[in-house]
Design a protein around this motif. Sequence first.
Motif, PDB file in Angstrom:
ATOM      1  N   VAL A 176     -39.972  27.805 -15.652  1.00  0.00           N
ATOM      2  CA  VAL A 176     -39.240  28.832 -15.029  1.00  0.00           C
ATOM      3  C   VAL A 176     -38.306  27.437 -14.920  1.00  0.00           C
ATOM      4  O   VAL A 176     -38.543  26.129 -13.696  1.00  0.00           O
TER       5      VAL A 176
ATOM      6  N   ASN B 263     -34.763  30.864  -6.143  1.00  0.00           N
ATOM      7  CA  ASN B 263     -35.436  31.125  -6.806  1.00  0.00           C
ATOM      8  C   ASN B 263     -35.814  32.153  -8.121  1.00  0.00           C
ATOM      9  O   ASN B 263     -37.238  31.952  -7.542  1.00  0.00           O
TER      10      ASN B 263
ATOM     11  N   HIS C 233     -26.209  27.456 -17.712  1.00  0.00           N
ATOM     12  CA  HIS C 233     -28.412  28.359 -17.215  1.00  0.00           C
ATOM     13  C   HIS C 233     -28.676  29.288 -18.489  1.00  0.00           C
ATOM     14  O   HIS C 233     -28.543  30.201 -18.816  1.00  0.00           O
TER      15      HIS C 233
ATOM     16  N   PHE D 159     -37.177  37.913 -16.863  1.00  0.00           N
ATOM     17  CA  PHE D 159     -35.425  37.540 -16.229  1.00  0.00           C
ATOM     18  C   PHE D 159     -35.663  36.834 -15.075  1.00  0.00           C
ATOM     19  O   PHE D 159     -36.586  36.863 -14.393  1.00  0.00           O
ATOM     20  N   VAL D 160     -34.585  35.332 -15.440  1.00  0.00           N
ATOM     21  CA  VAL D 160     -34.202  34.359 -13.666  1.00  0.00           C
ATOM     22  C   VAL D 160     -33.134  35.435 -12.833  1.00  0.00           C
ATOM     23  O   VAL D 160     -32.440  35.612 -13.933  1.00  0.00           O
ATOM     24  N   TYR D 161     -33.360  35.288 -12.623  1.00  0.00           N
ATOM     25  CA  TYR D 161     -32.130  34.937 -11.320  1.00  0.00           C
ATOM     26  C   TYR D 161     -31.719  34.770 -10.112  1.00  0.00           C
ATOM     27  O   TYR D 161     -32.657  34.124  -9.487  1.00  0.00           O
TER      28      TYR D 161
ATOM     29  N   ALA E   3     -33.243  29.081 -15.238  1.00  0.00           N
ATOM     30  CA  ALA E   3     -33.152  29.230 -16.796  1.00  0.00           C
ATOM     31  C   ALA E   3     -34.589  29.714 -17.116  1.00  0.00           C
ATOM     32  O   ALA E   3     -35.702  29.376 -16.362  1.00  0.00           O
ATOM     33  N   LEU E   4     -35.158  30.288 -18.484  1.00  0.00           N
ATOM     34  CA  LEU E   4     -36.621  30.650 -18.366  1.00  0.00           C
ATOM     35  C   LEU E   4     -36.895  30.325 -20.233  1.00  0.00           C
ATOM     36  O   LEU E   4     -35.586  30.409 -20.996  1.00  0.00           O
TER      37      LEU E   4
ATOM     38  N   ILE F 282     -31.286  32.689 -19.480  1.00  0.00           N
ATOM     39  CA  ILE F 282     -32.043  33.941 -18.309  1.00  0.00           C
ATOM     40  C   ILE F 282     -33.363  34.760 -18.027  1.00  0.00           C
ATOM     41  O   ILE F 282     -33.400  35.454 -17.253  1.00  0.00           O
TER      42      ILE F 282
ATOM     43  N   ARG G  53     -24.930  38.535 -18.950  1.00  0.00           N
ATOM     44  CA  ARG G  53     -25.380  37.796 -19.323  1.00  0.00           C
ATOM     45  C   ARG G  53     -26.640  38.252 -21.329  1.00  0.00           C
ATOM     46  O   ARG G  53     -26.730  39.116 -21.042  1.00  0.00           O
TER      47      ARG G  53
ATOM     48  N   THR H 184     -26.311  35.552 -11.816  1.00  0.00           N
ATOM     49  CA  THR H 184     -26.891  35.525 -12.773  1.00  0.00           C
ATOM     50  C   THR H 184     -25.572  34.382 -13.690  1.00  0.00           C
ATOM     51  O   THR H 184     -25.661  34.427 -14.869  1.00  0.00           O
TER      52      THR H 184
ATOM     53  N   ASN I 152     -29.564  28.253  -9.647  1.00  0.00           N
ATOM     54  CA  ASN I 152     -29.974  28.718 -10.115  1.00  0.00           C
ATOM     55  C   ASN I 152     -30.861  28.168 -11.316  1.00  0.00           C
ATOM     56  O   ASN I 152     -30.639  27.625 -11.431  1.00  0.00           O
TER      57      ASN I 152
END
Length: 475
Positions: A140, A97, A68, A83-85, A129-130, A71, A411, A63, A127
Motif C-alpha cells: 500500500v 487509508n 493514484h 482494493f484500497v480507498y 495506491a496498491l 487502486i 476506477r 476513489t 489516498n
Amino acid sequence: MMKSRTRYCFHTGGMDLSLFLIFILCCGAPIFGSEKDSGYRGIWFTLGQKTEWGDKYSGGLGTYTANHVPIAIYCPQVKKTFFVYGGAKDGKRHLLNMISYYDHVKGTVPRPVVVHDKGGVDDPHDNAALAVDDQGYLWVFVSGRARSRPGYIYKSRKPYSIDDFERVREGELTYPQPWWFPGEGFLFLFTKYTRGRELYFSRSLDGRDWLPDVKFAGMGGHYQTSWRRQHLVFTAFNYHPGGNVDRRTNLYYLQTDDLGQTWRNVQGDPIEIPLTDPVNNALVRHYESEHRLVYIHDIDLDHNGYPVILYITSASYKPGPKGAPRWWTIAHWNGKTWEFSEITPANHNYSTGALYIEEDGWRVIGPTQPGPQPVGAGGEVAVWLSRDHGKSWTMVRQLTERSPFNHNYVRRPVNADPGFYALWADGNPDTFSPSCLYFCTKNADVAYRLPYHMTGEEERPEPLPLTRLNYAAAQ
C-alpha cells in the motif's frame, strides 16, 4: 527516492525490557497490528474554491484521484479483488487509508482494515495506491501531499492477507503509481513538488531499498495516469504552464519496456529525459494552442498494442457554463497517427471514468448522465460502447438512477474479473454528506453498494435495483 525511516513490528519475547526501550528510542515505536473498521465509509471533501456554479470539485472522493494507480487488483490465486480507498473515521472528515477485498467465491466482503490513519487530514490527495508482488504480499503506497505531508509504503505481513501491515518506508511521494515485475521488483512512478508537480520514477528490487529518484518530465508541472501490459509501462500526462494547475493543457505519451532505463514515444523513438520543453517528441496534441484544458482519466492498449487515452477537455477550470463545451474524449494511436473522437458532453471537469479495451468493443464506464446535483462533479453512472475502435460511441447501460448523491471517480481494477469490474464512490458535491462505495459487474447487469455499517465479520454487498435501461436490456 526517500530517506528511510523503517518501522519494525515484532514481539519482545525474551528480550530484556531495557533493550526493548532502547530499540524504541532508536527506531520508533513498533506497529503491532491493523485496526478493522465497522463498514465502508468513503471520505467526503471540498477543495473550498467556490464559484457561483459550486465548488471547483467536491463530494465523495474515496476513489480519487485518477493519478493514484492502481487502486484495485484481482488475484486469481485466491479469487479475490483487493482494493484500497480513502475512508472516513466514523463518517467524519477524517481520512483513513483503507484496504479490503471482494471474495468472488463467497460473494462477500470482510470488515475493511485501516492501514494508515492520517491523523486528522481530510484530503483525499492522501489516498493510496496498491500493488501485489509475485509472492502475494500486498503493498500500500500512501500518498503524501506536496512537501508538507510525507508518504508511506506498507507491506502486508502475510501473502494475500489484509490483517496486518508493516511500514517499510517514509518520504516524499505524491500521486503514487507502483508497478511490480516478478523477479525484478518495482518500477514506481510518482510526483515530487520540486519545480511544480514534476514526474519522477524510481526502482526497487524489494520495496525497501530504492535507487535514486529520476525526473522524466519537468515542464512546469504535470498530472499523469499510467498502466502496464506485460513488460511495458505507459503513461499519459498533461502540463501546467507556469506551474499553474488551472491552466493544465496539452497531452503527452511515453512508454518504457526496460523499467525506466529507456523512455520512448509512441513511434518507439528514444526520448531524452527529463522533458523540459512543452513542444517535444512525446506530444500527442497541442491543446494549449486550441485554448483547451486537459483532465486525464485512464489509459490502455488496443489489440495491436497501440495506446488509447480517455480524458475530458474543457474551456475553463471553473465549473458551470464557462467551461463549455466539455467533452469526454478518446485519443487513439492507429500505428501512423493519433485519432481523436468525442464520446459525449461532460457536465464537469472532475467527472471521471474508466476505459476498457475488450474483444467485443471498447467500453467507458463513468458518471456521464445528469445526477441529483447536476452542476457538481459526477452524476449517474453509465456504460458507453464503441465497436469501431473509438470512432463512434453508444450508451448501452445506465447503472445508477434516481440516486440521492452524485457518483464519481469510477476506477478500473488491474486484471479485472467480470464480477468486480469497476469501483467508485458517491457523495453530495454541494454539502457534506455520507459517502458509500460501489462496484459493478462486467456485463453491467448489476451494481452493488458496499455495506456502510456492518454487524458481522463478513457481509454481502447490496445489489442496487435495475434501472429502466438495464431492465430492458436484461430481458
